[in-house]
Scaffold this motif. Structure first.
Motif, PDB file in Angstrom:
ATOM      1  N   ASN A 135       0.834  -1.218   0.000  1.00 34.34           N
ATOM      2  CA  ASN A 135       0.000   0.000   0.000  1.00 34.34           C
ATOM      3  C   ASN A 135       0.860   1.256   0.000  1.00 34.34           C
ATOM      4  OD1 ASN A 135      -2.215  -1.660   0.146  1.00 34.34           O
ATOM      5  ND2 ASN A 135      -2.719  -1.193   2.264  1.00 34.34           N
ATOM      6  N   ALA A 136       1.907   1.250   0.825  1.00 36.97           N
ATOM      7  CA  ALA A 136       2.793   2.420   0.927  1.00 36.97           C
ATOM      8  C   ALA A 136       3.519   2.656  -0.390  1.00 36.97           C
ATOM      9  CB  ALA A 136       3.801   2.219   2.062  1.00 36.97           C
TER      10      ALA A 136
ATOM     11  N   LYS B  91       4.383   5.656  -5.448  1.00 42.98           N
ATOM     12  CA  LYS B  91       4.440   5.696  -6.913  1.00 42.98           C
ATOM     13  C   LYS B  91       3.382   6.642  -7.471  1.00 42.98           C
ATOM     14  CE  LYS B  91       6.470   1.179  -7.852  1.00 42.98           C
ATOM     15  NZ  LYS B  91       6.213  -0.211  -8.228  1.00 42.98           N
ATOM     16  N   GLU B  92       2.183   6.593  -6.891  1.00 41.43           N
ATOM     17  CA  GLU B  92       1.077   7.437  -7.351  1.00 41.43           C
ATOM     18  C   GLU B  92       1.443   8.922  -7.210  1.00 41.43           C
ATOM     19  OE1 GLU B  92      -3.067   7.398  -5.559  1.00 41.43           O
ATOM     20  OE2 GLU B  92      -3.124   5.617  -6.846  1.00 41.43           O
ATOM     21  N   LEU B  93       2.004   9.290  -6.063  1.00 35.85           N
ATOM     22  CA  LEU B  93       2.387  10.685  -5.831  1.00 35.85           C
ATOM     23  C   LEU B  93       3.479  11.124  -6.800  1.00 35.85           C
ATOM     24  CD1 LEU B  93       2.299  10.748  -1.939  1.00 35.85           C
ATOM     25  CD2 LEU B  93       0.944  12.217  -3.439  1.00 35.85           C
ATOM     26  N   ARG B  94       4.470  10.277  -6.993  1.00 36.55           N
ATOM     27  CA  ARG B  94       5.571  10.632  -7.900  1.00 36.55           C
ATOM     28  C   ARG B  94       5.091  10.719  -9.355  1.00 36.55           C
ATOM     29  NH1 ARG B  94      10.568  10.726  -5.616  1.00 36.55           N
ATOM     30  NH2 ARG B  94      11.570  10.324  -7.608  1.00 36.55           N
TER      31      ARG B  94
ATOM     32  N   SER C 172       5.581  13.648 -12.229  1.00 37.93           N
ATOM     33  CA  SER C 172       6.219  13.401 -13.531  1.00 37.93           C
ATOM     34  C   SER C 172       5.248  13.543 -14.704  1.00 37.93           C
ATOM     35  CB  SER C 172       6.890  12.032 -13.563  1.00 37.93           C
ATOM     36  OG  SER C 172       5.941  11.009 -13.399  1.00 37.93           O
ATOM     37  N   GLU C 173       4.046  12.960 -14.580  1.00 40.00           N
ATOM     38  CA  GLU C 173       3.095  13.016 -15.699  1.00 40.00           C
ATOM     39  C   GLU C 173       2.627  14.442 -15.974  1.00 40.00           C
ATOM     40  OE1 GLU C 173      -0.018  10.197 -14.877  1.00 40.00           O
ATOM     41  OE2 GLU C 173       1.335   8.480 -15.123  1.00 40.00           O
ATOM     42  N   ASN C 174       2.361  15.187 -14.906  1.00 35.80           N
ATOM     43  CA  ASN C 174       1.883  16.556 -15.108  1.00 35.80           C
ATOM     44  C   ASN C 174       2.995  17.497 -15.562  1.00 35.80           C
ATOM     45  OD1 ASN C 174      -1.001  16.431 -14.516  1.00 35.80           O
ATOM     46  ND2 ASN C 174      -0.314  15.745 -12.514  1.00 35.80           N
ATOM     47  N   THR C 175       4.221  17.207 -15.147  1.00 35.89           N
ATOM     48  CA  THR C 175       5.361  18.000 -15.628  1.00 35.89           C
ATOM     49  C   THR C 175       5.494  17.797 -17.132  1.00 35.89           C
ATOM     50  OG1 THR C 175       6.484  17.824 -13.498  1.00 35.89           O
ATOM     51  CG2 THR C 175       7.849  18.376 -15.393  1.00 35.89           C
ATOM     52  N   THR C 176       5.399  16.527 -17.555  1.00 31.09           N
ATOM     53  CA  THR C 176       5.490  16.212 -18.990  1.00 31.09           C
ATOM     54  C   THR C 176       4.347  16.883 -19.751  1.00 31.09           C
ATOM     55  OG1 THR C 176       6.467  14.072 -18.426  1.00 31.09           O
ATOM     56  CG2 THR C 176       5.595  14.308 -20.652  1.00 31.09           C
ATOM     57  N   ARG C 177       3.140  16.760 -19.192  1.00 29.83           N
ATOM     58  CA  ARG C 177       1.954  17.309 -19.871  1.00 29.83           C
ATOM     59  C   ARG C 177       2.029  18.824 -20.010  1.00 29.83           C
ATOM     60  NH1 ARG C 177      -4.408  16.328 -18.225  1.00 29.83           N
ATOM     61  NH2 ARG C 177      -5.244  17.861 -19.663  1.00 29.83           N
TER      62      ARG C 177
ATOM     63  N   GLU D  43      17.020   0.662  -0.415  1.00 30.94           N
ATOM     64  CA  GLU D  43      17.636   1.983  -0.315  1.00 30.94           C
ATOM     65  C   GLU D  43      17.031   2.968  -1.321  1.00 30.94           C
ATOM     66  OE1 GLU D  43      19.418   4.130   2.087  1.00 30.94           O
ATOM     67  OE2 GLU D  43      19.574   1.988   2.481  1.00 30.94           O
ATOM     68  N   GLU D  44      16.813   2.504  -2.539  1.00 30.20           N
ATOM     69  CA  GLU D  44      16.256   3.357  -3.602  1.00 30.20           C
ATOM     70  C   GLU D  44      14.860   3.868  -3.213  1.00 30.20           C
ATOM     71  OE1 GLU D  44      14.893   2.970  -8.271  1.00 30.20           O
ATOM     72  OE2 GLU D  44      16.162   1.395  -7.423  1.00 30.20           O
ATOM     73  N   GLU D  45      14.070   2.988  -2.621  1.00 34.53           N
ATOM     74  CA  GLU D  45      12.712   3.343  -2.194  1.00 34.53           C
ATOM     75  C   GLU D  45      12.771   4.354  -1.043  1.00 34.53           C
ATOM     76  OE1 GLU D  45       8.819   1.058  -0.382  1.00 34.53           O
ATOM     77  OE2 GLU D  45      10.246  -0.124  -1.529  1.00 34.53           O
TER      78      GLU D  45
END
Length: 195
Positions: free
Chosen positions: A94-95, A100-103, A107-112, A163-165
């Motif tokens: 869930n976390a 991922k949803e927040l990120r 990213s999607e709106n920056t691209t758009r 670590e990446e997460e």
């Protein structure tokens, strides 16, 4: 013999640890969209139960019979550990999904919004979209604290987060700040294009 029969039912009080279909139960639990406090309570319940079971006597002598319940006790403890694992896996899933949803929002709106509108329709759509994102900034940032709390609980339960997460969680606030600045710039650019 009566004593022995009675003793055989002793471990039945822990039957709920092995009697339920764990996967089916966790699927229903996931659908119920439980609170973080519910997760914490259920994980703690199985930790306490595990400690309780480990404190039980394993070797009992009855007249001339010696009963060794070590394998049974170990199996029940494993069920408790398995339940804890199911809850923490669901919580981590869930976390991670929320992270991922927040990120993706960023990213999607920056691209758009980075695409330069070529028609009046595209320009109007971009302006409306930008305004909507500006209005939603507060509700988006309001999702951070519950997410941080999920990761704190996972840490408390000794769950190893890659670590990446971890870095993605830690950089969320700065990514959001950059996104906010980008939205302001986009709004100015779109208004210039509108003029």
């Amino acid at each position: 013999l009566d004593k022995l029969q009675k003793f055989l039912t002793f471990w039945e009080k822990y039957k709920h640890t092995w009697d339920y279909d764990k996967d089916a139960y966790i699927r229903r639990y996931a659908k119920a969209n439980r609170t973080l406090a519910a997760f914490e309570g259920d994980i703690q319940r199985y930790k306490d139960l595990q400690n309780e079971i480990q404190a039980e006597e394993t070797i009992v002598n009855m007249n001339f019979i010696c009963i060794d319940c070590s394998p049974l006790k170990q199996a029940i403890v494993q069920h408790c550990v398995s339940w804890q694992g199911k809850y923490t896996s669901l919580l981590h899933g869930n976390a991670l999904h929320e992270l991922k949803e927040l990120r993706e929002i960023f990213s999607e709106n920056t691209t758009r919004l980075s695409k330069v509108p070529t028609t009046l329709e595209e320009l109007a759509d971009s302006i409306n979209h930008c305004k909507r994102l500006q209005r939603e900034k507060e509700s988006t940032s309001g999702r951070f604290e519950p997410l941080y709390e999920k990761y704190k609980l996972l840490e408390k339960c000794d769950i190893q987060i890659p670590e990446e997460e971890k870095e993605k969680v830690e950089s969320l606030q700065s990514e959001f700040s950059k996104f906010g600045l980008f939205l302001n710039d986009s709004e100015r650019m779109l208004n210039t294009n509108k003029d």
